[in-house]
Design a protein around this motif. Structure first.
Motif, PDB file in Angstrom:
ATOM      1  N   TYR A  76       0.837  -1.194   0.000  1.00 65.69           N
ATOM      2  CA  TYR A  76       0.000   0.000   0.000  1.00 65.69           C
ATOM      3  C   TYR A  76       0.882   1.257   0.000  1.00 65.69           C
ATOM      4  CZ  TYR A  76      -3.550  -3.290   1.800  1.00 65.69           C
ATOM      5  OH  TYR A  76      -4.405  -4.351   1.980  1.00 65.69           O
ATOM      6  N   PRO A  77       0.513   2.280  -0.747  1.00 67.62           N
ATOM      7  CA  PRO A  77       1.262   3.530  -0.674  1.00 67.62           C
ATOM      8  C   PRO A  77       1.243   4.102   0.746  1.00 67.62           C
ATOM      9  CG  PRO A  77      -0.200   3.524  -2.573  1.00 67.62           C
ATOM     10  CD  PRO A  77      -0.571   2.330  -1.741  1.00 67.62           C
ATOM     11  N   LEU A  78       2.256   4.895   1.057  1.00 70.84           N
ATOM     12  CA  LEU A  78       2.437   5.464   2.385  1.00 70.84           C
ATOM     13  C   LEU A  78       2.064   6.942   2.390  1.00 70.84           C
ATOM     14  CD1 LEU A  78       3.617   5.423   5.306  1.00 70.84           C
ATOM     15  CD2 LEU A  78       5.867   5.844   4.260  1.00 70.84           C
ATOM     16  N   VAL A  79       1.299   7.350   3.402  1.00 75.76           N
ATOM     17  CA  VAL A  79       0.961   8.757   3.603  1.00 75.76           C
ATOM     18  C   VAL A  79       1.428   9.155   5.000  1.00 75.76           C
ATOM     19  CG1 VAL A  79      -0.865  10.491   3.678  1.00 75.76           C
ATOM     20  CG2 VAL A  79      -1.046   8.560   2.087  1.00 75.76           C
ATOM     21  N   ILE A  80       2.311  10.154   5.076  1.00 74.13           N
ATOM     22  CA  ILE A  80       2.832  10.660   6.347  1.00 74.13           C
ATOM     23  C   ILE A  80       2.149  11.982   6.648  1.00 74.13           C
ATOM     24  CG2 ILE A  80       4.897  11.484   7.551  1.00 74.13           C
ATOM     25  CD1 ILE A  80       6.522   9.567   5.755  1.00 74.13           C
ATOM     26  N   VAL A  81       1.594  12.106   7.853  1.00 73.16           N
ATOM     27  CA  VAL A  81       0.770  13.262   8.220  1.00 73.16           C
ATOM     28  C   VAL A  81       1.451  14.034   9.351  1.00 73.16           C
ATOM     29  CG1 VAL A  81      -1.490  14.021   9.047  1.00 73.16           C
ATOM     30  CG2 VAL A  81      -1.314  12.048   7.511  1.00 73.16           C
ATOM     31  N   VAL A 115       0.385  17.306   0.103  1.00 71.91           N
ATOM     32  CA  VAL A 115      -0.842  18.062   0.372  1.00 71.91           C
ATOM     33  C   VAL A 115      -0.510  19.029   1.495  1.00 71.91           C
ATOM     34  CG1 VAL A 115      -3.257  18.000   1.058  1.00 71.91           C
ATOM     35  CG2 VAL A 115      -2.303  16.130  -0.321  1.00 71.91           C
ATOM     36  N   ALA A 116      -0.595  20.319   1.206  1.00 70.19           N
ATOM     37  CA  ALA A 116      -0.214  21.357   2.168  1.00 70.19           C
ATOM     38  C   ALA A 116      -1.448  22.160   2.565  1.00 70.19           C
ATOM     39  CB  ALA A 116       0.854  22.269   1.577  1.00 70.19           C
ATOM     40  N   PHE A 117      -1.978  21.885   3.751  1.00 66.34           N
ATOM     41  CA  PHE A 117      -3.113  22.640   4.282  1.00 66.34           C
ATOM     42  C   PHE A 117      -2.580  23.883   4.994  1.00 66.34           C
ATOM     43  CE2 PHE A 117      -4.953  18.307   4.292  1.00 66.34           C
ATOM     44  CZ  PHE A 117      -6.197  18.548   3.719  1.00 66.34           C
ATOM     45  N   ALA A 118      -3.003  25.045   4.533  1.00 64.82           N
ATOM     46  CA  ALA A 118      -2.654  26.317   5.189  1.00 64.82           C
ATOM     47  C   ALA A 118      -1.186  26.364   5.596  1.00 64.82           C
ATOM     48  CB  ALA A 118      -3.554  26.535   6.408  1.00 64.82           C
ATOM     49  N   PRO A 119      -0.254  26.080   4.670  1.00 69.04           N
ATOM     50  CA  PRO A 119       1.157  26.020   5.053  1.00 69.04           C
ATOM     51  C   PRO A 119       1.670  27.380   5.514  1.00 69.04           C
ATOM     52  CG  PRO A 119       0.930  25.994   2.663  1.00 69.04           C
ATOM     53  CD  PRO A 119      -0.454  25.839   3.231  1.00 69.04           C
ATOM     54  N   TRP A 120       2.359  27.369   6.632  1.00 70.03           N
ATOM     55  CA  TRP A 120       2.891  28.592   7.228  1.00 70.03           C
ATOM     56  C   TRP A 120       4.216  28.961   6.559  1.00 70.03           C
ATOM     57  CZ3 TRP A 120       7.367  30.008   9.732  1.00 70.03           C
ATOM     58  CH2 TRP A 120       7.338  31.203  10.472  1.00 70.03           C
ATOM     59  N   PHE A 147      -6.345  13.510  -5.702  1.00 65.89           N
ATOM     60  CA  PHE A 147      -4.958  13.919  -5.917  1.00 65.89           C
ATOM     61  C   PHE A 147      -3.983  12.779  -5.613  1.00 65.89           C
ATOM     62  CE2 PHE A 147      -1.062  16.107  -4.399  1.00 65.89           C
ATOM     63  CZ  PHE A 147      -0.746  16.801  -5.564  1.00 65.89           C
ATOM     64  N   LEU A 148      -4.146  12.136  -4.455  1.00 66.32           N
ATOM     65  CA  LEU A 148      -3.245  11.043  -4.112  1.00 66.32           C
ATOM     66  C   LEU A 148      -3.504   9.811  -4.986  1.00 66.32           C
ATOM     67  CD1 LEU A 148      -2.987  11.189  -0.214  1.00 66.32           C
ATOM     68  CD2 LEU A 148      -1.630  12.364  -1.957  1.00 66.32           C
ATOM     69  N   GLY A 149      -4.756   9.599  -5.363  1.00 67.20           N
ATOM     70  CA  GLY A 149      -5.050   8.475  -6.249  1.00 67.20           C
ATOM     71  C   GLY A 149      -4.308   8.583  -7.570  1.00 67.20           C
ATOM     72  N   LYS A 179      -1.337   6.013  -6.961  1.00 67.13           N
ATOM     73  CA  LYS A 179      -1.961   4.768  -7.419  1.00 67.13           C
ATOM     74  C   LYS A 179      -2.269   4.746  -8.914  1.00 67.13           C
ATOM     75  CE  LYS A 179      -4.191   3.147  -3.205  1.00 67.13           C
ATOM     76  NZ  LYS A 179      -5.423   2.497  -2.708  1.00 67.13           N
ATOM     77  N   GLN A 180      -1.983   5.855  -9.584  1.00 66.94           N
ATOM     78  CA  GLN A 180      -2.260   5.957 -11.026  1.00 66.94           C
ATOM     79  C   GLN A 180      -3.732   5.677 -11.326  1.00 66.94           C
ATOM     80  OE1 GLN A 180       0.656   3.846 -10.013  1.00 66.94           O
ATOM     81  NE2 GLN A 180       1.408   5.941  -9.792  1.00 66.94           N
ATOM     82  N   GLN A 181      -4.604   6.143 -10.450  1.00 68.33           N
ATOM     83  CA  GLN A 181      -6.040   5.966 -10.663  1.00 68.33           C
ATOM     84  C   GLN A 181      -6.572   7.027 -11.630  1.00 68.33           C
ATOM     85  OE1 GLN A 181      -7.022   6.027  -6.389  1.00 68.33           O
ATOM     86  NE2 GLN A 181      -7.792   3.946  -6.587  1.00 68.33           N
ATOM     87  N   PRO A 182      -7.634   6.730 -12.355  1.00 66.90           N
ATOM     88  CA  PRO A 182      -8.145   7.656 -13.378  1.00 66.90           C
ATOM     89  C   PRO A 182      -9.021   8.760 -12.786  1.00 66.90           C
ATOM     90  CG  PRO A 182      -9.439   5.649 -13.367  1.00 66.90           C
ATOM     91  CD  PRO A 182      -8.343   5.425 -12.360  1.00 66.90           C
ATOM     92  N   PHE A 183      -8.428   9.591 -11.947  1.00 68.28           N
ATOM     93  CA  PHE A 183      -9.185  10.625 -11.239  1.00 68.28           C
ATOM     94  C   PHE A 183      -8.916  12.038 -11.764  1.00 68.28           C
ATOM     95  CE2 PHE A 183      -9.405   7.980  -7.051  1.00 68.28           C
ATOM     96  CZ  PHE A 183     -10.483   7.271  -7.556  1.00 68.28           C
TER      97      PHE A 183
END
Length: 432
Positions: free
Chosen positions: A136-141, A276-281, A381-383, A387-391
């Motif tokens: 599975y792909p990895l997402v670091i938060v 993915v950058a939410f409200a980056p300072w 976006f992450l797909g 994952k090369q999903q058709p999004f």
């Protein structure tokens, strides 16, 4: 009168809490966009610890002690696709704390609880044999300053249900429980992100004996960061800080993350495929010069409110979006939104404190609505990138018109029901 009002709010919290006893943050509202829905996999969750030895203890730096060292103990929350046993349910209770650091009588570190739709310590579900790279792909938060690894559980659980391993970090000296000097956050975010990537990649190796062995494709990794977590994510993928920012940390120690530093450039990790950058300072605080922002080559989704009074918008997040000229990037804007574009909704426990409530809530937007919209766009976006999903069609949306309005009707945005994209703006800039 003030005490009476506080008493009434506390009573209200006690009444509301039972009513929300089985509420799970991140569940789809009726107006949620299409990709906000949870995926097909049950979700498991575990709490782990990783210790980064022999790190610079910047908060003990002095002329007399220019290189103090310590071990950074990172608590990690890990969500993953799970295989439930008969009778096992996707339910856990998370415990976090209120406040903004220890020893603050105005905002004490009071524990509070909220529900999670995940099974504690469940067995992992083996990836399908057809999964790319067998894992599975990895997402670091990465959370804000201060924050916690649990403050975006609506998103972490959602992504795990869609076939990701999600690892959220408690950054030492930067949580609500242990908030300390800002220099630690400025220095350590990129180091923490890279250390967690390296650690999880080691755990994922066949024969490691770890429960993640054989489950993770660390070569397909994304960073998700909120506020100072967004700062750290950008710094990790090539946005070297400016000389002005380097001076924010004693002894010039932030030069290790400075644009143009060969040691910094050598740390760029090609396994990170998306941010993915939410409200980056940092954009409004001279943290990056144009050359630093141009160092970002990783596809990036920026998310912000156009009234963000912490990270800034015109001189902050919008500037970062425009300046990352070598990255394919998108910007989702909540019109009327302030800084809290990423967290869970406020807990009932926060109703007795204006400051604690304001640290999660938005004055105009409903947090649950924001959560669903974030789930939708982050999934697309992450797909695409992991994952090369058709999004792609979910991101190819009508641009702003010259007068600032969305043309055609935002109700025509793919994945949104008619009339439900109101209050949103979407921009895309390709890499130069």
């Amino acid at each position: 009168m003030k005490d009476v009002c506080k008493g009434l709010l506390l009573a209200l919290a006690l009444i509301v809490a039972p009513l929300r006893a089985q509420e799970y943050y991140g569940d789809a509202r009726p107006d949620a966009p299409e990709l906000a829905a949870r995926g097909p996999s049950p979700v498991g969750v575990r709490t782990l610890v990783a210790e980064h030895a022999d790190q610079l203890d910047i908060l003990r730096y002095s002329d007399a002690t220019p290189n103090p060292r310590y071990s950074r103990k990172l608590t990690l929350e890990v969500w993953y696709p799970a295989k439930l046993q008969p009778g096992q349910k996707e339910h856990t209770v998370y415990t976090d704390v209120l406040g903004s650091g220890p020893n603050d009588p105005a905002r004490p570190n009071t524990p509070f609880e909220f529900n999670g739709r995940a099974a504690r310590d469940a067995a992992p579900l083996a990836p399908a044999a057809t999964a790319p790279a067998g894992g599975y792909p990895l997402v670091i938060v990465s959370h804000g300053y201060p924050g916690s690894r649990l403050q975006m559980s609506y998103l972490t659980e959602n992504l795990a249900s869609k076939g990701y391993i999600v690892v959220a970090i408690d950054h030492p000296e930067s949580t609500r429980a242990d908030k300390a000097g800002f220099a630690s956050t400025l220095l350590n975010r990129a180091q923490d992100d890279l250390f967690v990537l390296q650690t999880v990649a080691a755990w994922a190796k066949p024969g490691s004996g770890h429960f993640l062995s054989g489950l993770v494709d660390a070569d397909s990794t994304a960073l998700v960061g909120y506020s100072m977590g967004g700062y750290g994510a950008l710094n990790t993928v090539g946005a070297g800080v400016s000389p002005v920012a380097a001076a924010y940390v004693p002894g010039g120690k932030l030069a290790v993350n400075q644009q143009g530093n060969a040691q910094y450039e050598a740390r760029r990790d090609p396994r990170i495929k998306a941010v993915v950058a939410f409200a980056p300072w940092g954009g409004a605080h001279q943290v990056w010069e144009p050359a630093g922002l141009a160092g970002v080559r990783t596809p990036t989704l920026f998310v912000s409110g156009d009234q963000d009074d912490v990270a800034g918008y015109q001189d902050g997040v919008l500037r970062l979006f425009q300046g990352a000229i070598h990255a394919d990037r998108y910007l989702l804007t909540y019109i009327g939104g302030r800084h809290n574009s990423a967290p869970n909704p406020p807990s009932p426990a926060m109703l007795v404190s204006f400051d604690d409530f304001q640290s999660y809530a938005e004055p105009v937007w409903d947090s649950r609505r924001i959560n669903n919209i974030n789930q939708h766009f982050v999934t697309a976006f992450l797909g695409i990138h992991l994952k090369q999903q058709p999004f792609q069609s979910y991101l190819d949306l009508p641009p702003l018109g010259a007068d600032g309005t969305i043309k055609p009707d935002p109700g025509l945005w793919k994945g949104f029901r008619p009339r439900t994209a109101l209050g949103l703006a979407w921009r895309h800039l390709p890499a130069q």
